[in-house]
Motif scaffolding. Structure first.
Motif, PDB file in Angstrom:
ATOM      1  N   TRP A  70       5.690  -5.302   3.253  1.00  0.00           N
ATOM      2  CA  TRP A  70       6.977  -5.855   2.822  1.00  0.00           C
ATOM      3  C   TRP A  70       7.314  -7.139   3.580  1.00  0.00           C
ATOM      4  N   LEU A  71       6.994  -7.182   4.859  1.00  0.00           N
ATOM      5  CA  LEU A  71       7.240  -8.405   5.620  1.00  0.00           C
ATOM      6  C   LEU A  71       6.389  -9.544   5.066  1.00  0.00           C
ATOM      7  N   ASP A  72       5.117  -9.286   4.798  1.00  0.00           N
ATOM      8  CA  ASP A  72       4.256 -10.326   4.232  1.00  0.00           C
ATOM      9  C   ASP A  72       4.722 -10.745   2.835  1.00  0.00           C
ATOM     10  N   PHE A  73       5.205  -9.808   2.048  1.00  0.00           N
ATOM     11  CA  PHE A  73       5.735 -10.116   0.717  1.00  0.00           C
ATOM     12  C   PHE A  73       6.887 -11.109   0.828  1.00  0.00           C
ATOM     13  N   HIS A  74       7.792 -10.855   1.764  1.00  0.00           N
ATOM     14  CA  HIS A  74       8.941 -11.752   1.918  1.00  0.00           C
ATOM     15  C   HIS A  74       8.553 -13.084   2.532  1.00  0.00           C
ATOM     16  N   ARG A  75       7.568 -13.101   3.418  1.00  0.00           N
ATOM     17  CA  ARG A  75       7.070 -14.373   3.937  1.00  0.00           C
ATOM     18  C   ARG A  75       6.523 -15.220   2.789  1.00  0.00           C
ATOM     19  N   ALA A  76       5.717 -14.608   1.938  1.00  0.00           N
ATOM     20  CA  ALA A  76       5.127 -15.327   0.798  1.00  0.00           C
ATOM     21  C   ALA A  76       6.200 -15.781  -0.188  1.00  0.00           C
ATOM     22  N   THR A  77       7.250 -14.994  -0.352  1.00  0.00           N
ATOM     23  CA  THR A  77       8.326 -15.367  -1.264  1.00  0.00           C
ATOM     24  C   THR A  77       8.980 -16.670  -0.822  1.00  0.00           C
ATOM     25  N   LEU A  78       9.253 -16.811   0.469  1.00  0.00           N
ATOM     26  CA  LEU A  78       9.859 -18.055   0.942  1.00  0.00           C
ATOM     27  C   LEU A  78       8.934 -19.238   0.688  1.00  0.00           C
ATOM     28  N   ALA A  79       7.648 -19.067   0.950  1.00  0.00           N
ATOM     29  CA  ALA A  79       6.694 -20.153   0.691  1.00  0.00           C
ATOM     30  C   ALA A  79       6.682 -20.509  -0.790  1.00  0.00           C
ATOM     31  N   MET A  80       6.730 -19.508  -1.673  1.00  0.00           N
ATOM     32  CA  MET A  80       6.739 -19.761  -3.118  1.00  0.00           C
ATOM     33  C   MET A  80       7.966 -20.565  -3.539  1.00  0.00           C
ATOM     34  N   LYS A  81       9.101 -20.301  -2.908  1.00  0.00           N
ATOM     35  CA  LYS A  81      10.328 -21.012  -3.266  1.00  0.00           C
ATOM     36  C   LYS A  81      10.236 -22.498  -2.937  1.00  0.00           C
ATOM     37  N   CYS A  82       9.337 -22.863  -2.040  1.00  0.00           N
ATOM     38  CA  CYS A  82       9.188 -24.254  -1.619  1.00  0.00           C
ATOM     39  C   CYS A  82       8.112 -25.004  -2.397  1.00  0.00           C
ATOM     40  N   THR A 128       0.631 -20.160  -3.310  1.00  0.00           N
ATOM     41  CA  THR A 128       0.878 -19.045  -2.402  1.00  0.00           C
ATOM     42  C   THR A 128       0.593 -17.713  -3.080  1.00  0.00           C
ATOM     43  N   PRO A 129      -0.384 -16.971  -2.551  1.00  0.00           N
ATOM     44  CA  PRO A 129      -0.613 -15.640  -3.105  1.00  0.00           C
ATOM     45  C   PRO A 129       0.449 -14.676  -2.568  1.00  0.00           C
ATOM     46  N   ARG A 130       0.985 -13.862  -3.452  1.00  0.00           N
ATOM     47  CA  ARG A 130       1.966 -12.862  -3.020  1.00  0.00           C
ATOM     48  C   ARG A 130       1.532 -11.525  -3.596  1.00  0.00           C
ATOM     49  N   VAL A 131       1.333 -10.563  -2.717  1.00  0.00           N
ATOM     50  CA  VAL A 131       0.851  -9.248  -3.115  1.00  0.00           C
ATOM     51  C   VAL A 131       2.007  -8.260  -3.070  1.00  0.00           C
ATOM     52  N   ASP A 132       2.209  -7.542  -4.176  1.00  0.00           N
ATOM     53  CA  ASP A 132       3.234  -6.502  -4.200  1.00  0.00           C
ATOM     54  C   ASP A 132       2.853  -5.389  -3.231  1.00  0.00           C
ATOM     55  N   PRO A 133       3.799  -4.928  -2.429  1.00  0.00           N
ATOM     56  CA  PRO A 133       3.504  -3.832  -1.506  1.00  0.00           C
ATOM     57  C   PRO A 133       3.097  -2.565  -2.256  1.00  0.00           C
ATOM     58  N   SER A 134       2.221  -1.817  -1.648  1.00  0.00           N
ATOM     59  CA  SER A 134       1.749  -0.556  -2.224  1.00  0.00           C
ATOM     60  C   SER A 134       2.904   0.440  -2.312  1.00  0.00           C
ATOM     61  N   THR A 135       2.850   1.278  -3.304  1.00  0.00           N
ATOM     62  CA  THR A 135       3.869   2.331  -3.445  1.00  0.00           C
ATOM     63  C   THR A 135       3.440   3.629  -2.768  1.00  0.00           C
ATOM     64  N   THR A 136       2.257   3.632  -2.149  1.00  0.00           N
ATOM     65  CA  THR A 136       1.747   4.869  -1.546  1.00  0.00           C
ATOM     66  C   THR A 136       1.302   4.701  -0.097  1.00  0.00           C
ATOM     67  N   SER A 137       1.635   3.585   0.521  1.00  0.00           N
ATOM     68  CA  SER A 137       1.172   3.323   1.885  1.00  0.00           C
ATOM     69  C   SER A 137       1.971   4.103   2.919  1.00  0.00           C
ATOM     70  N   GLY A 138       1.409   4.211   4.107  1.00  0.00           N
ATOM     71  CA  GLY A 138       2.109   4.819   5.226  1.00  0.00           C
ATOM     72  C   GLY A 138       3.162   3.869   5.779  1.00  0.00           C
ATOM     73  N   GLU A 139       3.899   4.349   6.767  1.00  0.00           N
ATOM     74  CA  GLU A 139       5.040   3.595   7.286  1.00  0.00           C
ATOM     75  C   GLU A 139       4.662   2.207   7.802  1.00  0.00           C
ATOM     76  N   ARG A 140       3.723   2.122   8.712  1.00  0.00           N
ATOM     77  CA  ARG A 140       3.390   0.824   9.294  1.00  0.00           C
ATOM     78  C   ARG A 140       2.850  -0.130   8.240  1.00  0.00           C
ATOM     79  N   GLU A 141       1.941   0.358   7.424  1.00  0.00           N
ATOM     80  CA  GLU A 141       1.374  -0.480   6.380  1.00  0.00           C
ATOM     81  C   GLU A 141       2.475  -0.978   5.439  1.00  0.00           C
ATOM     82  N   ALA A 142       3.417  -0.109   5.090  1.00  0.00           N
ATOM     83  CA  ALA A 142       4.517  -0.503   4.209  1.00  0.00           C
ATOM     84  C   ALA A 142       5.373  -1.585   4.861  1.00  0.00           C
ATOM     85  N   LEU A 143       5.697  -1.418   6.126  1.00  0.00           N
ATOM     86  CA  LEU A 143       6.506  -2.418   6.827  1.00  0.00           C
ATOM     87  C   LEU A 143       5.792  -3.768   6.855  1.00  0.00           C
ATOM     88  N   GLU A 144       4.520  -3.752   7.174  1.00  0.00           N
ATOM     89  CA  GLU A 144       3.759  -5.002   7.240  1.00  0.00           C
ATOM     90  C   GLU A 144       3.608  -5.635   5.862  1.00  0.00           C
TER      91      GLU A 144
END
Length: 175
Positions: free
Chosen positions: A27-39, A9-25
């Motif tokens: 972070w959501l993808d980061f947490h989705r990937a985290t659950l997959a990694m745990k499995c 499972t690839p997990r990409v750290d969220p950008s520290t300079t993104s706009g609001e929508r991009e940041a929300l998306e």
């Protein structure tokens, strides 16, 4: 069928300079990937291993639960779709968590990923301030921004559970 999976499972750290929508998306993808990694690297029996009694929480159940959560917030609330529940039944509302010997990670993962793909498609058609066409049980409407924030919170909370479950199964720790 019980198969062991390897870490992919690839997990990409969220950008520290993104706009609001991009940041929300991100972070959501980061947490989705985290659950997959745990499995990853566990077989179906290990993924059905429960936490400490009396809880019946398990990693396979968390994946199934998050498929239901993705469906509930994006299909039901945002899009107003009348899609039925995936696992919940009248007899067992928590059927998603109650994994049996017949339930497999292969099926749960495919279902979860399909719900994520559908959620992305639905979200792409809305702005952050757009209210969903559906309502939750409480009768309230929610905008996409609130849904994104709630989904991040939901994954973060359950990823904490996943950390403890994984450590109980094989001692693996880490984010």
């Amino acid at each position: 069928m019980t198969t062991e999976r390897t870490a992919t499972t690839p997990r990409v750290d969220p950008s520290t300079t993104s706009g609001e929508r991009e940041a929300l998306e991100q972070w959501l993808d980061f947490h989705r990937a985290t659950l997959a990694m745990k499995c990853e690297g566990l077989d179906d029996a290990q993924l059905r291993t429960t936490s400490v009694p009396p809880s019946d929480l398990n990693l396979l159940g968390l994946v199934r639960h998050m498929a239901e959560v993705e469906r509930g917030w994006f299909r039901h609330v945002l899009a107003g779709e009348e899609a039925g529940w995936i696992y919940a039944t009248e007899e067992d509302y928590d059927r998603d968590i109650h994994a049996t010997e017949e339930d497999t990670y292969e099926e749960a993962y495919a279902t979860w990923q399909a719900e994520i793909a559908h959620a992305r498609t639905l979200a792409a058609a809305h702005g952050l301030d757009d209210f969903g066409k559906g309502k939750r049980r409480d009768g309230r409407t929610y905008n996409l921004r609130w849904i994104y924030l709630h989904m991040i919170e939901e994954y973060a909370r359950h990823n904490g559970h996943a950390d403890l479950l994984r450590e109980r199964i094989d001692g693996a720790t880490g984010d």
